[in-house]
Design an enzyme around this catalytic site. Structure first.
Site, PDB file in Angstrom:
ATOM      1  N   ASP A  11       0.763  -1.419   0.290  1.00 44.87           N
ATOM      2  CA  ASP A  11      -0.030  -0.180  -0.072  1.00 44.87           C
ATOM      3  C   ASP A  11       0.719   0.921  -0.039  1.00 44.87           C
ATOM      4  O   ASP A  11       1.911   1.025   0.133  1.00 44.87           O
ATOM      5  CB  ASP A  11      -1.268   0.229   1.427  1.00 44.87           C
ATOM      6  N   CYS A 184     -11.223   2.900  -0.401  1.00 50.09           N
ATOM      7  CA  CYS A 184      -9.937   3.767  -0.060  1.00 50.09           C
ATOM      8  C   CYS A 184      -9.654   3.404   0.935  1.00 50.09           C
ATOM      9  O   CYS A 184     -11.110   2.532   1.802  1.00 50.09           O
ATOM     10  CB  CYS A 184     -10.010   5.442   0.216  1.00 50.09           C
ATOM     11  N   HIS A 186      -8.474   3.896   3.925  1.00 52.09           N
ATOM     12  CA  HIS A 186      -8.952   4.857   4.884  1.00 52.09           C
ATOM     13  C   HIS A 186     -10.364   4.629   5.163  1.00 52.09           C
ATOM     14  O   HIS A 186     -10.453   5.085   6.866  1.00 52.09           O
ATOM     15  CB  HIS A 186      -7.998   6.143   4.729  1.00 52.09           C
TER      16      HIS A 186
HETATM   17  N1  DGL Z   1      -4.142   3.987  -0.170  1.00 51.18           N
HETATM   18  C1  DGL Z   1      -4.690   4.901  -0.992  1.00 51.18           C
HETATM   19  C2  DGL Z   1      -6.193   4.074  -1.397  1.00 51.18           C
HETATM   20  O1  DGL Z   1      -6.721   3.415  -0.650  1.00 51.18           O
HETATM   21  C3  DGL Z   1      -5.158   5.969   0.075  1.00 51.18           C
HETATM   22  C4  DGL Z   1      -4.246   6.742   0.037  1.00 51.18           C
HETATM   23  C5  DGL Z   1      -3.308   7.143  -0.244  1.00 51.18           C
HETATM   24  O2  DGL Z   1      -3.759   8.639  -1.115  1.00 51.18           O
HETATM   25  O3  DGL Z   1      -2.594   6.905  -0.861  1.00 51.18           O
HETATM   26  O4  DGL Z   1      -6.422   4.651  -2.588  1.00 51.18           O
END
Ligand code: DGL
Length: 266
Positions: A11, A184, A186
């Site tokens: 990630d 996403c 988060h």
């Molecule tokens: N991991 C990213 C996503 O799921 C979110 C955080 C980022 O913008 O790097 O798109």
């Protein structure tokens, strides 16, 4: 490739730990190597070329550990880099978008589905394309760029977060969606706040759970499920600031992370 080789997962930073948590629950005998690209986070506002370049570097690192399958836990990296990595790597590569899209179609009764994500994920139209491959649903997309910094700050609820959530979500409410994809890593941490604005009738889809199920399916189908009686290890690597990863990562992982190693990327 032996069955007891680890699964690689990556990630842009901490967020993919929500996906890793679900994989851990679903697959108790698998060893896992996690890579968080904390030197380059966030991916959500970066260009496709940049995210593809970082993703290639990370997968080269994971391959050195003889991983048997790679999970792109980041939605933005899945949107931009999955096809390239599937073409170039000899092992199975799974992103979070297809499993999330399938789960959304299965959940929606009125076939009106909302998708929220980073600018990169939404502008790529990846969820829209995946949903339309399997259903004639209407898809309404909304980028929510302020959600990632809010969650990383630990502001998962409270009046400021409530009003930002309302601002992004209100346009979707007029569309009569009955399902919303949390596109996403988060956003599962904002579940409670989102539910306040959305009400109880909208089903929230967390790609993390759907992805863990898909990992299980693929390991099964390709006969590379671990045949050990326990998990051998969980390893964590980052490209910067392991201390911060331990501190913030704990919130995404809901468990203490003790050992994180910093890697110099080539
Ligand atoms: N991991 C990213 C996503 O799921 C979110 C955080 C980022 O913008 O790097 O798109």
């Amino acid at each position: 490739m032996t069955n007891n080789n680890p699964i690689g997962i990556f990630d842009s930073g901490f967020g993919g730990l929500t996906v890793m948590s679900e994989i851990i629950k679903a697959l108790p005998f698998e060893s896992l190597i996690y890579f968080g690209d904390t030197a380059h986070v966030p991916y959500g506002s970066k260009s496709k070329n940049t995210v593809v370049k970082y993703s290639k570097e990370i997968t080269s690192f994971l391959i050195k550990y003889r991983v048997k399958l790679i999970v792109i836990a980041c939605n933005t990296a899945s949107a931009f880099a999955l096809p390239v990595l599937q073409k170039t790597l000899k092992i199975p590569v799974i992103g979070v978008i297809e499993p999330g899209a399938k789960a959304a179609v299965a959940a929606s009764k009125n076939k009106k589905i909302g998708v929220i994500g980073t600018e990169g994920t939404i502008n790529s139209g990846s969820y829209l394309k995946e949903i339309n491959k399997i259903s004639k649903s209407k898809v309404y997309q909304q980028p929510c760029p302020l959600f990632v910094p809010l969650v990383e700050e630990g502001w998962n609820n409270g009046p400021i977060t409530d009003s930002i959530v309302k601002k992004y979500i209100e346009p979707l409410l007029n569309k009569e969606i009955d399902t919303l994809v949390l596109g996403c890593t988060h956003y599962p941490l904002l579940r409670k706040t989102l539910s306040k604005t959305l009400g109880k009738s909208i089903t929230l889809i967390d790609s993390a759970k759907a992805t863990a199920k898909e990992v299980n399916n693929i390991l099964n189908k390709t006969h590379i499920l671990s045949n050990g009686k326990c998990r051998k290890f969980l390893k964590f690597y980052v490209s910067d600031n392991p201390g911060k990863f331990k501190k913030i990562g704990g919130r995404f992982f809901s468990k203490k992370i003790d050992d994180v190693k910093k890697i110099e990327m080539e």
